[in-house]
Scaffold this motif. Structure first.
Motif, PDB file in Angstrom:
ATOM      1  N   ASP A 705      13.434   5.591 -10.612  1.00 52.91           N
ATOM      2  CA  ASP A 705      13.592   6.930 -11.187  1.00 52.91           C
ATOM      3  C   ASP A 705      12.676   7.931 -10.483  1.00 52.91           C
ATOM      4  OD1 ASP A 705      15.463   5.982 -12.958  1.00 52.91           O
ATOM      5  OD2 ASP A 705      14.027   5.721 -14.603  1.00 52.91           O
ATOM      6  N   ILE A 706      11.436   7.505 -10.198  1.00 49.48           N
ATOM      7  CA  ILE A 706      10.495   8.392  -9.511  1.00 49.48           C
ATOM      8  C   ILE A 706      11.000   8.716  -8.114  1.00 49.48           C
ATOM      9  CG2 ILE A 706       8.147   8.596  -8.605  1.00 49.48           C
ATOM     10  CD1 ILE A 706       7.240   6.786 -10.913  1.00 49.48           C
ATOM     11  N   LYS A 707      11.525   7.683  -7.452  1.00 48.69           N
ATOM     12  CA  LYS A 707      12.074   7.892  -6.105  1.00 48.69           C
ATOM     13  C   LYS A 707      13.219   8.906  -6.147  1.00 48.69           C
ATOM     14  CE  LYS A 707      14.660   5.544  -2.465  1.00 48.69           C
ATOM     15  NZ  LYS A 707      15.313   4.290  -2.044  1.00 48.69           N
ATOM     16  N   GLU A 708      14.144   8.752  -7.100  1.00 49.43           N
ATOM     17  CA  GLU A 708      15.269   9.676  -7.208  1.00 49.43           C
ATOM     18  C   GLU A 708      14.798  11.085  -7.522  1.00 49.43           C
ATOM     19  OE1 GLU A 708      18.634   9.358  -6.616  1.00 49.43           O
ATOM     20  OE2 GLU A 708      17.797   7.577  -5.652  1.00 49.43           O
ATOM     21  N   PHE A 709      13.765  11.193  -8.364  1.00 44.98           N
ATOM     22  CA  PHE A 709      13.202  12.511  -8.674  1.00 44.98           C
ATOM     23  C   PHE A 709      12.669  13.177  -7.408  1.00 44.98           C
ATOM     24  CE2 PHE A 709       9.381  15.034  -9.504  1.00 44.98           C
ATOM     25  CZ  PHE A 709       9.904  16.036 -10.316  1.00 44.98           C
ATOM     26  N   ILE A 710      11.920  12.415  -6.603  1.00 41.76           N
ATOM     27  CA  ILE A 710      11.334  12.965  -5.375  1.00 41.76           C
ATOM     28  C   ILE A 710      12.423  13.443  -4.426  1.00 41.76           C
ATOM     29  CG2 ILE A 710      10.044  12.361  -3.280  1.00 41.76           C
ATOM     30  CD1 ILE A 710       8.458  10.382  -5.086  1.00 41.76           C
ATOM     31  N   LEU A 711      13.402  12.572  -4.173  1.00 42.41           N
ATOM     32  CA  LEU A 711      14.453  12.915  -3.218  1.00 42.41           C
ATOM     33  C   LEU A 711      15.288  14.101  -3.708  1.00 42.41           C
ATOM     34  CD1 LEU A 711      15.653   9.327  -2.217  1.00 42.41           C
ATOM     35  CD2 LEU A 711      14.218  10.882  -0.894  1.00 42.41           C
ATOM     36  N   THR A 712      15.549  14.147  -5.001  1.00 42.60           N
ATOM     37  CA  THR A 712      16.366  15.235  -5.546  1.00 42.60           C
ATOM     38  C   THR A 712      15.612  16.555  -5.506  1.00 42.60           C
ATOM     39  OG1 THR A 712      17.487  13.668  -7.000  1.00 42.60           O
ATOM     40  CG2 THR A 712      17.712  16.004  -7.540  1.00 42.60           C
ATOM     41  N   PHE A 713      14.333  16.538  -5.917  1.00 38.82           N
ATOM     42  CA  PHE A 713      13.579  17.787  -5.877  1.00 38.82           C
ATOM     43  C   PHE A 713      13.393  18.270  -4.443  1.00 38.82           C
ATOM     44  CE2 PHE A 713       9.840  20.440  -5.569  1.00 38.82           C
ATOM     45  CZ  PHE A 713      10.117  21.388  -6.541  1.00 38.82           C
ATOM     46  N   ARG A 714      13.179  17.341  -3.522  1.00 38.09           N
ATOM     47  CA  ARG A 714      13.029  17.744  -2.128  1.00 38.09           C
ATOM     48  C   ARG A 714      14.295  18.433  -1.632  1.00 38.09           C
ATOM     49  NH1 ARG A 714      11.786  13.141   2.113  1.00 38.09           N
ATOM     50  NH2 ARG A 714      14.001  12.783   1.846  1.00 38.09           N
ATOM     51  N   LYS A 751       4.394  17.621  -6.629  1.00 37.55           N
ATOM     52  CA  LYS A 751       3.138  17.640  -5.878  1.00 37.55           C
ATOM     53  C   LYS A 751       2.175  16.575  -6.378  1.00 37.55           C
ATOM     54  CE  LYS A 751       2.994  22.420  -4.325  1.00 37.55           C
ATOM     55  NZ  LYS A 751       2.278  23.694  -4.429  1.00 37.55           N
ATOM     56  N   GLY A 752       2.183  16.367  -7.703  1.00 41.62           N
ATOM     57  CA  GLY A 752       1.319  15.332  -8.250  1.00 41.62           C
ATOM     58  C   GLY A 752       1.653  13.962  -7.678  1.00 41.62           C
ATOM     59  N   VAL A 753       2.941  13.648  -7.608  1.00 43.11           N
ATOM     60  CA  VAL A 753       3.363  12.362  -7.040  1.00 43.11           C
ATOM     61  C   VAL A 753       3.022  12.310  -5.559  1.00 43.11           C
ATOM     62  CG1 VAL A 753       5.325  10.824  -6.628  1.00 43.11           C
ATOM     63  CG2 VAL A 753       5.231  12.174  -8.726  1.00 43.11           C
ATOM     64  N   TYR A 754       3.224  13.425  -4.871  1.00 45.10           N
ATOM     65  CA  TYR A 754       2.940  13.497  -3.432  1.00 45.10           C
ATOM     66  C   TYR A 754       1.461  13.213  -3.163  1.00 45.10           C
ATOM     67  CZ  TYR A 754       1.861  15.675   1.060  1.00 45.10           C
ATOM     68  OH  TYR A 754       1.401  15.922   2.324  1.00 45.10           O
ATOM     69  N   TYR A 755       0.577  13.882  -3.907  1.00 47.93           N
ATOM     70  CA  TYR A 755      -0.853  13.712  -3.640  1.00 47.93           C
ATOM     71  C   TYR A 755      -1.343  12.335  -4.075  1.00 47.93           C
ATOM     72  CZ  TYR A 755      -1.135  18.452  -2.065  1.00 47.93           C
ATOM     73  OH  TYR A 755      -0.946  19.602  -1.334  1.00 47.93           O
TER      74      TYR A 755
END
Length: 929
Positions: A705-714, A751-755
């Motif tokens: 789910d986190i991966k999908e969130f990252i890819l979708t927001f990007r 950004k939180g996940v990124y950092y």
């Protein structure tokens, strides 16, 4: 197939290389490497075979060749050199036979260790005559290739020494993604990692396929001997891209095995200069070819072109207008290659036939840069009369076809026969070598005229419509309104293409008038054009020379930029304009350069991202002009912006179809505003399915789910970056389905996940499924309010009027609260302190920039001193670690532990605190361009 470890992948690579002709060598230490090199040196040279090198002789040899720079090592590898023996005799040695590849010995080994303080160990090393020339860095299939690239960077910083300075190129691979790049004494750039392809430009990324194509011993020797370039002016090693190599080989084969001609069609911006020069240079080495004559058009021979050629061969370009040097070069048959202009060669053929006579029956090769130019077509018959065995090879990004034949009716193929290799704009966009285009068409007429065909509109009486003052003002004000948006708040520069000098001057004067209006942030506008004594135009009842117009423009230019040019120094004016349009850091940029024809072909600038068009363009002229904008830049450039104030939709589509060799122009063009809006809506719908609100995104736990969130927001953020370039864009729920605040809330989660990802990466922790994601934080940063922007505001803050100063401070603090630029957030408290404690005490003539930088440095030293005392960590060691980290981005536990004296558990805790302090300090005080 099951899971494959790095060790298993390494074994497979070793086995495959052995199968295609490499001898497996048992070399695991530097001493073994040197001994193997010595043995092969003795074996390969007849004199040394009879009398091998003594210890003293080998020691002298190693003093001559060992531990040099990468640049110098590359030169030594390719040269013959003299070694003095113990008995004072001399022997000539050759490290690499560049002509007879079979005379070389190819070996492969793995896990070579370097015994320095960092104890480097390399995956797979390919040896040429005992010297390591290729380093292969491997990663598992589930690890990004960029980790392999970063590993090579660490080797460069700490391990690549001694004979490893002879490494010519690196290959990085996670099996499914494989690339190559040249070694360097300077920092490696990701953009110079190249994919290998076949002759049809199809990517070869699988490691097995790559080895079977690229690492065959003969091909690798050819890559090193022929297709790597020693750039003398920049003292660096370069390697050519696959399409450049295939084109060069096709041209050479055509020249040596036939009497036919040919041309290379490589899209604008793909590096034709290097390809054409390398092909010319290699042909000049062939004994059967009497002379290679490289022709360039005089108007393309600007400082940039001369610099490009001189990189590859020092002082290779004759800059004079006289044909004297050309005639001297033609008379000298020992000089195999000449670079000159089409105009000089034409003059030499007309006036110096006695010199040309000696080449009448010789094999002479003409290589013509930008061969779509009509000038070469005019000269073709002249050459044919003088050179019975001449062959002609052209390079162009925009050939002449049936649809865009030259004025005399000929196409490129009529002169050059066969297309030897093509690399089209769609290929270059796919490979990331150039950008695509975003094209907007702006109507400047009433509906009755707008609906007419392009041909009709193009034929409208110029004086009545195109040059009408009302229309000129309308277009100029529109440009003034959109320019900041198009150029990322003037980070980039723009060209404006006009139909005539008269139109150029009308726009120039209109921009001056708008700049003078109250409250307007002036645009720096310049213009340049050629002029002739009889090049008059009517201004009312008075004829005004273009010469006079240009003189007035130059006077304005001198005032703006503090120069002293005149018509007598026109060439210097041209070079200065060119330099500013290329973003020369030492010079203040031009915002908009208004031109008629100049700068629309052959001008390369990464800092140029926008073209305003108010002239009729078609076919090659259109593509050439548009292509000024699409050079890749590592900044915020996502495509070349084209804003067209004519009805050129049909002409654009036709040109893109012709020069993309496809009916599908979607590969080249940016989508429309509506299409991007629909794409944004699609990403938004998917994002809200994953997490209906920003708050619920914080509660995502499943890594999928986190991966999908990252890819979708990007995807959402990248689409937003494109939407923002359109004039119609408004960040409202009615327009795009969410307001700006909701977007920023989602952005905060991203950004939180990124950092957290970066933090784990720095600490060497595995990021599991998220490790395969190529994070892109830049796409969600604010385009305008960053550290430099705020610094400029502070530097220009009012120092005399305290009331105005207070308002300006309030505005800056408001921007600090609203910014989404992470670097600026890190500095926010520092900036607030400066505003509150330092600014109120400044005097009118104080140098604010210098004072602020000193303030930052003082605060930085205070933090270092405080941390050093609190942690009992040596200050000098701490400062050294900070300097190294700010320079390289690397921080190693062994280095940190060297300053810690404590029991094990306490040492681990201190290590983490020191690492965290250095990283946060660098984020806060890091250098900003």
């Amino acid at each position: 197939m099951g899971y494959q470890s790095e060790a298993a992948l390494e074994r497979d690579v070793m086995n495959q290389l052995e199968a295609i002709g490499y001898e497996r060598a048992l070399i695991h230490t530097e001493d073994q490497l040197k001994e193997n090199f010595r043995n092969l040196l003795n074996e390969r040279h007849t004199k040394l075979k009879e009398e091998p090198l003594s210890d003293k002789e080998f020691s002298r040899l190693m003093t001559q060749i060992n531990n040099k720079s990468v640049f110098d090592s590359a030169k030594i590898l390719r040269d013959k050199f003299v070694l003095k023996r113990d008995d004072e005799t001399e022997v000539y040695l050759e490290l690499f036979d560049q002509k007879n590849f079979s005379n070389n010995i190819f070996q492969v080994t793995n896990q070579v260790s370097v015994n320095d303080e960092f104890s480097g160990r390399y995956d797979v090393t390919i040896l040429l005559n005992g010297l390591p020339v290729v380093q292969i860095e491997l990663k598992r299939r589930d690890v990004s290739i960029h980790e392999a690239f970063d590993q090579v960077g660490r080797y460069q910083d700490h391990n690549l020494r001694g004979l490893f300075r002879y490494v010519q190129m690196f290959i990085v691979s996670n099996y499914n993604d494989t690339r190559y790049f040249a070694n360097s004494d300077k920092a490696f750039l990701r953009g110079l990692m190249f994919y290998w392809t076949d002759e049809e430009n199809n990517l070869i990324v699988n490691l097995d396929d790559f080895m079977q194509s690229f690492l065959i011993t003969g091909h690798l020797a050819k890559m090193i001997s022929r297709y790597m370039i020693i750039n003398e002016s920049e003292r660096k090693l370069m390697v050519m891209r696959p399409y450049q190599i295939y084109a060069t080989e096709a041209l050479i084969e055509r020249a040596l095995t036939t009497d036919g001609n040919g041309y290379v069609w490589h899209t604008t911006g793909s590096g034709k200069t290097l390809t054409s020069f390398k092909a010319s240079q290699l042909l000049s080495y062939e004994p059967e070819i009497s002379k290679v004559i490289f022709l360039v058009d005089r108007k393309d021979l600007d400082a940039q072109t001369q610099e490009e050629f001189n990189k590859f061969e020092h002082e290779s370009v004759d800059e004079t207008n006289s044909t004297k040097q050309l005639i001297s070069q033609l008379e000298d048959k020992s000089r195999p290659m000449i670079i000159t202009t089409i105009q000089k060669m034409s003059n030499a053929i007309s006036k110096h036939q006695h010199v040309m006579e000696q080449y009448r029956k010789d094999k002479v090769i003409f290589v013509i840069d930008e061969c779509h130019r009509s000038q070469f077509g005019d000269m073709h018959m002249k050459i044919k009369k003088h050179f019975e065995r001449a062959q002609y090879f052209g390079f162009t990004g925009t050939p002449r076809f049936e649809e865009n034949r030259s004025q005399d009716g000929r196409s490129t193929a009529d002169i050059f026969d066969k297309c030897l290799h093509s690399y089209l704009v769609k290929d270059a966009i796919r490979d990331g070598n150039v950008l695509g285009f975003s094209i907007e068409y702006i109507n400047t007429f009433k509906d009755r005229i707008r609906e007419q065909s392009g041909e009709y509109v193009a034929g409208i009486n110029t004086d009545e419509v195109w040059l009408a003052d009302e229309r000129i003002e309308k277009v100029a004000r529109h440009i003034h309104g959109i320019h900041n948006n198009k150029t990322h708040n003037r980070a980039y520069v723009a060209l404006m293409a006009t139909q005539s000098i008269e139109m150029a001057m009308k726009y120039y004067r209109m921009f001056k008038a708008i700049n003078a209006e109250p409250g307007v942030r002036p645009l720096k506008v310049a213009t340049i054009f050629t002029y002739q004594p009889n090049q008059d135009r009517k201004d009312g009842d008075v004829k005004v020379h273009a010469k006079n117009e240009l003189q007035s423009v130059i006077e304005d230019y001198n005032e703006i930029y503090g120069q002293n040019f005149s018509l007598d120094t026109y060439n210097a004016y041209f070079q200065d304009v060119s330099s500013r349009m290329k973003g020369n850091k030492a010079k203040e940029k031009i915002d908009i350069l208004i031109v008629v024809d100049m700068f629309l072909t052959g001008f390369d600038s990464r800092m140029l991202n926008t073209l305003y068009v108010d002239k009729h363009l078609k076919h090659h002229n259109l593509i050439q002009a548009y292509s000024r904008t699409n050079r890749v830049d590592k900044g915020k450039k996502v495509f070349g912006n084209i804003v067209v104030y004519r009805n050129l939709k049909k002409e654009t589509d036709e040109a893109l179809r012709i020069f993309s060799d496809t009916e599908n122009t979607d590969v080249v063009l940016s989508k429309s505003y509506e299409e991007y809006r629909k794409r944004f809506a699609g990403y938004l719908e998917k994002l809200q399915q994953i997490s209906s609100t920003p708050a619920s995104a914080k509660r995502l736990e499943d890594e999928e789910d986190i991966k999908e969130f990252i890819l979708t927001f990007r995807g959402l953020a990248r689409t937003l970056a494109r939407l923002k370039t359109f004039e119609a864009f408004e960040f409202t729920e009615e327009t795009v389905g969410m307001d700006e605040q909701e977007y920023k809330d989602y952005e905060g989660i991203y950004k939180g996940v990124y950092y957290e990802h970066i933090k784990r990466e720095r600490e060497g922790q595995k990021v599991s499924i998220l490790d395969e994601i190529d994070f892109d934080i830049e796409v969600v940063r604010n385009d305008r309010v960053n550290v430099n922007y705020i610094r400029r505001l502070i530097e220009n803050i009012e120092l005399k009027d305290k009331k105005q100063q207070a308002e300006e401070k309030r505005q800056i603090k408001l921007l600090l609260e609203q910014t989404d630029d992470q670097q600026l957030r890190n500095k926010a408290e520092l900036i607030r302190e400066f505003l509150d404690k330092v600014v109120p005490h400044l005097e009118k003539n104080d140098k604010v920039r210098e004072i602020y930088l000193n303030f930052e440095e003082e605060r930085k030293l205070e933090e270092i001193n405080r941390f050093s005392e609190e942690m009992n960590y040596p200050k000098s060691k701490l400062q050294k670690l900070i300097s190294e980290y700010e320079f390289s981005g690397h921080l190693y536990n062994d280095d940190i532990e060297a300053g810690i004296s404590a029991p094990f558990l306490e040492r681990i805790e201190k290590l983490d605190k020191v690492r965290s302090f250095i990283e946060s300090l660098s984020d806060k005080y890091g250098f900003v361009e």
